[in-house]
Each structure stands twice: as structure tokens, then as C-alpha cells.
Design a protein around this motif. Structure first.
Motif, PDB file in Angstrom:
ATOM      1  N   ARG A  22       0.795  -1.294  -0.200  1.00  0.00           N
ATOM      2  CA  ARG A  22       0.271   0.318  -0.027  1.00  0.00           C
ATOM      3  C   ARG A  22       0.863   1.630   0.244  1.00  0.00           C
ATOM      4  O   ARG A  22       0.293   1.845  -0.603  1.00  0.00           O
ATOM      5  N   ARG A  46      -4.282   7.250  -3.415  1.00  0.00           N
ATOM      6  CA  ARG A  46      -4.880   7.004  -4.393  1.00  0.00           C
ATOM      7  C   ARG A  46      -6.655   7.544  -3.273  1.00  0.00           C
ATOM      8  O   ARG A  46      -7.529   7.301  -2.537  1.00  0.00           O
ATOM      9  N   HIS A  47      -6.252   9.390  -3.044  1.00  0.00           N
ATOM     10  CA  HIS A  47      -6.787   9.646  -2.425  1.00  0.00           C
ATOM     11  C   HIS A  47      -8.188  11.001  -3.067  1.00  0.00           C
ATOM     12  O   HIS A  47      -9.389  10.733  -2.080  1.00  0.00           O
ATOM     13  N   ARG A  49     -11.699  10.470  -5.890  1.00  0.00           N
ATOM     14  CA  ARG A  49     -12.996   9.309  -5.617  1.00  0.00           C
ATOM     15  C   ARG A  49     -12.899   8.980  -6.656  1.00  0.00           C
ATOM     16  O   ARG A  49     -13.317   8.108  -6.830  1.00  0.00           O
ATOM     17  N   GLN A  51     -10.877   7.986  -8.773  1.00  0.00           N
ATOM     18  CA  GLN A  51      -9.672   6.345  -8.464  1.00  0.00           C
ATOM     19  C   GLN A  51     -10.237   5.041  -7.786  1.00  0.00           C
ATOM     20  O   GLN A  51      -9.885   3.942  -7.820  1.00  0.00           O
ATOM     21  N   ARG A  52     -11.481   5.464  -7.012  1.00  0.00           N
ATOM     22  CA  ARG A  52     -12.269   3.868  -6.689  1.00  0.00           C
ATOM     23  C   ARG A  52     -13.212   3.832  -7.629  1.00  0.00           C
ATOM     24  O   ARG A  52     -13.698   2.790  -7.191  1.00  0.00           O
ATOM     25  N   ARG A  57     -10.582   3.064 -11.834  1.00  0.00           N
ATOM     26  CA  ARG A  57      -9.214   2.527 -10.331  1.00  0.00           C
ATOM     27  C   ARG A  57      -8.858   1.447 -11.840  1.00  0.00           C
ATOM     28  O   ARG A  57      -7.385   1.515 -11.473  1.00  0.00           O
ATOM     29  N   ALA A  60      -5.975   3.922 -13.272  1.00  0.00           N
ATOM     30  CA  ALA A  60      -4.990   4.437 -11.953  1.00  0.00           C
ATOM     31  C   ALA A  60      -4.019   3.067 -12.228  1.00  0.00           C
ATOM     32  O   ALA A  60      -2.607   3.440 -11.551  1.00  0.00           O
ATOM     33  N   ALA A  61      -4.301   2.116 -11.737  1.00  0.00           N
ATOM     34  CA  ALA A  61      -3.379   1.374 -10.963  1.00  0.00           C
ATOM     35  C   ALA A  61      -2.984   0.495 -11.956  1.00  0.00           C
ATOM     36  O   ALA A  61      -1.160   0.376 -11.895  1.00  0.00           O
ATOM     37  N   GLU A  64       0.050   2.985 -12.699  1.00  0.00           N
ATOM     38  CA  GLU A  64       0.561   3.131 -11.244  1.00  0.00           C
ATOM     39  C   GLU A  64       1.355   1.860 -11.238  1.00  0.00           C
ATOM     40  O   GLU A  64       2.771   2.483 -11.422  1.00  0.00           O
TER      41      GLU A  64
END
Length: 311
Positions: A22, A46-47, A49, A51-52, A57, A60-61, A64
Motif C-alpha cells: 500500500r 489514491r485520495h 474519489r 480512483q475508486r 480505478r 489508475a492501477a 501506477e
């Protein structure tokens, strides 16, 4: 997401392993003298919203994972090159990376489209043409994996890949992170990148049907543009399947993708396992989660039993 729910992962690199948690990712590379070179990379929180949200997401994942994965590969290459007194400059690394991406697009996107288009001009239905293209792409991917697996350095990378899987499986099964206990675990894992590649190929076939009516070069361009969407959908499907791996019908559906991992993993030696453990322990420590935790039935089933694929 709690620490217990977090899904740890990693990546094999040259003579080492990268493990991601994490808060940080850690790369450990084994030198010829047995010592370790280590690099800790921060994992951005990931702050936002969005990104969820599903699909987003996934974007984003994957972005990353791509960024951290390339840093890990660059670090391992620099360590190996230093041992061989053959340093590669960052500019050359970037050029090699760019050329590699261009060649990959040419082989795995452009070539199958051109071949399938030529077959389509013989009068075959569009759906059959698309299926032929997907099959050509899949055959090329498998042939590429088999071919590079014969390279000694890549063969060792596949061994580190197996070590990475074994360590994650041991952790998720609640086993102690020792070479002896990790050795008994499977080198197959439902969240593997190899399985992800096959999921991309299958899902891409369905999504690319939406542009099947375009002229060939527009179709090729559309496919390239749609690759991030295909990857995001494949990410969601893989995560969902891994979460429900305890269901028999899910295991049945995943069987071909799991079997493909035998192409990209090898049984690791004890040094490789020790390297993977050395990469994983700092990640757990950074997450303040140094002890193995019992996992779901899904992870227990894939983590302990190491069955060879039937032929």
C-alpha cells in the motif's frame, strides 16, 4: 481497504523481484556475491474519489503498475550492468523502451490486422475475420513468450517470477515467510500478469468488434486507442475472478489463463525465493503488517496446491 483486504503483488526483474504494498514498492536484486541491492519506491496514495470507480480505478492501477514496474526494471538493469561493467545511460534506456513499444504494436496489433484483413478480402464474414485476427494475436503472444523463455537471462527471470508467486501465495495462506515454507507453495496465482495478458486478448476481441466495420488503417488506429479501455476492463474482470476463485465455475473459466502461467514461471531455487522474501518483508513492514495473515479460501486453494497442468 484494510490491510487484511489489500492484495499484494509484484514483478520479476533481472536477477530479482519487486514487491508492491500500500505504501511502498521494494526492489531487491541479487548480486553475484550473494549480497542484495535494494530500492524502495513510494506508492502514491489514491485520495481522489474517481480512483475508486470501476474502470477508472483500473486506469489508475495500471498506470501506477506501469510506472513502478519500469522503475524496478531500470534499477535491476543498472545493478546487473554495473556488475558487468556495462552501464546503460537513461537516454539509451528510454530509446530502447520506445523502440520496444513500437515493435510490440507492429507485431501484436498491426500485423494480425493486416493478415486478417487480407483473409477478409477473400469474402469471409466480418465476425470470422475478427476471430482469425484474435487467434493470430494469441498465437503470436504465446510464441513470443516461448521464444524469449529460451534466453538464459529471461529463463532466470521466469524463475524469479515463480518465486514472487510462491511468496505471495505463502503470505495469503498464512504461512511463515521462510524459504522452507514458501518452497511448498504454488508458482501459479490468479492475479498474475500472464493471465491478465490473456484476458486482454479475449476481452479485446469483444470490444474491437465495435470498430470492425472501419477501413483497415482506421481499424488499426482505433484498436491502438482502445487498448487502455481493454486493459481497464480486463483488470476489473481479473480482480472479480480472483475474489471469487473459490467458486468451481470460476476456477473452470480461469483454467486456461492459469495454465498459461507455466510458460512464464519456473520453479525457483532457494536463492530466488530468499530474494523474493527479502523484497516482500520491507513492504509488509512499511504497511505495519509484518506477520502473515490467513487468507480467503480462494487464496488458500491456489496457494498451497501446486498441480502440473494436464496434457
Amino acid at each position: 481497504m484494510s490491510e487484511q483486504q489489500f492484495k499484494y503483488g509484484g514483478q520479476a526483474v533481472l536477477e530479482g523481484v519487486m514487491m508492491r504494498g500500500r505504501r511502498q514498492a521494494t526492489v531487491v536484486v541479487r548480486r553475484p556475491d550473494g549480497s542484495f541491492a535494494r530500492l524502495d519506491l513510494p506508492v502514491p496514495a489514491r485520495h481522489a474519489r474517481w480512483q475508486r470507480w470501476p474502470l477508472l480505478r483500473g486506469f489508475a492501477a495500471l498506470a501506477e503498475a506501469f510506472t513502478i514496474g519500469r522503475q524496478a526494471l531500470d534499477f535491476s538493469a543498472s545493478v546487473v550492468a554495473a556488475e558487468e561493467n556495462d552501464q546503460v545511460s537513461p537516454l539509451v534506456q528510454t530509446l530502447i523502451f520506445g523502440v520496444t513499444i513500437a515493435i510490440a504494436i507492429a507485431i501484436f496489433v498491426v500485423l494480425p490486422s493486416l493478415v486478417a484483413n487480407a483473409i477478409g478480402q477473400l469474402g469471409v464474414p466480418v465476425l470470422l475475420r475478427e476471430a482469425i485476427e484474435a487467434c493470430i494475436n494469441l498465437v503470436l503472444v504465446i510464441a513470443y513468450i516461448v521464444a524469449i523463455g529460451r534466453i538464459p537471462d529471461i529463463h532466470r527471470v521466469f524463475g524469479y517470477h515463480g518465486a514472487e508467486h510462491k511468496v505471495i501465495n505463502a503470505y495469503e495462506a498464512g504461512l511463515p515467510l521462510t524459504v522452507e515454507s514458501v518452497r511448498q507453495c504454488s508458482r501459479i496465482h490468479p492475479r498474475c500478469g500472464t493471465s491478465f495478458l490473456l484476458a486482454v486478448a479475449l476481452i479485446g476481441f469483444l470490444i474491437f468488434l465495435s470498430v470492425s466495420g472501419l477501413p483497415v488503417w482506421q481499424r488499426i488506429l482505433a484498436r491502438i486507442i482502445l487498448i487502455p479501455l481493454v486493459a481497464a476492463v480486463a483488470y476489473e474482470v481479473q480482480q472479480l475472478a480472483a475474489n471469487h476463485y473459490n467458486r468451481p465455475w470460476v476456477r473452470w473459466l480461469l483454467a486456461p489463463t492459469l495454465a498459461a502461467q507455466y510458460l512464464t514461471t519456473r520453479e525457483p531455487n532457494d536463492d530466488m525465493i530468499a530474494t523474493a522474501i527479502a523484497a516482500f518483508e520491507p513492504v509488509l513492514a512499511a504497511d505495519q503488517c509484518a506477520q502473515p495473515q490467513p487468507a480467503s479460501l480462494a487464496d488458500r486453494m491456489v496457494g498451497i496446491v501446486d498441480t502440473q497442468p494436464t496434457t
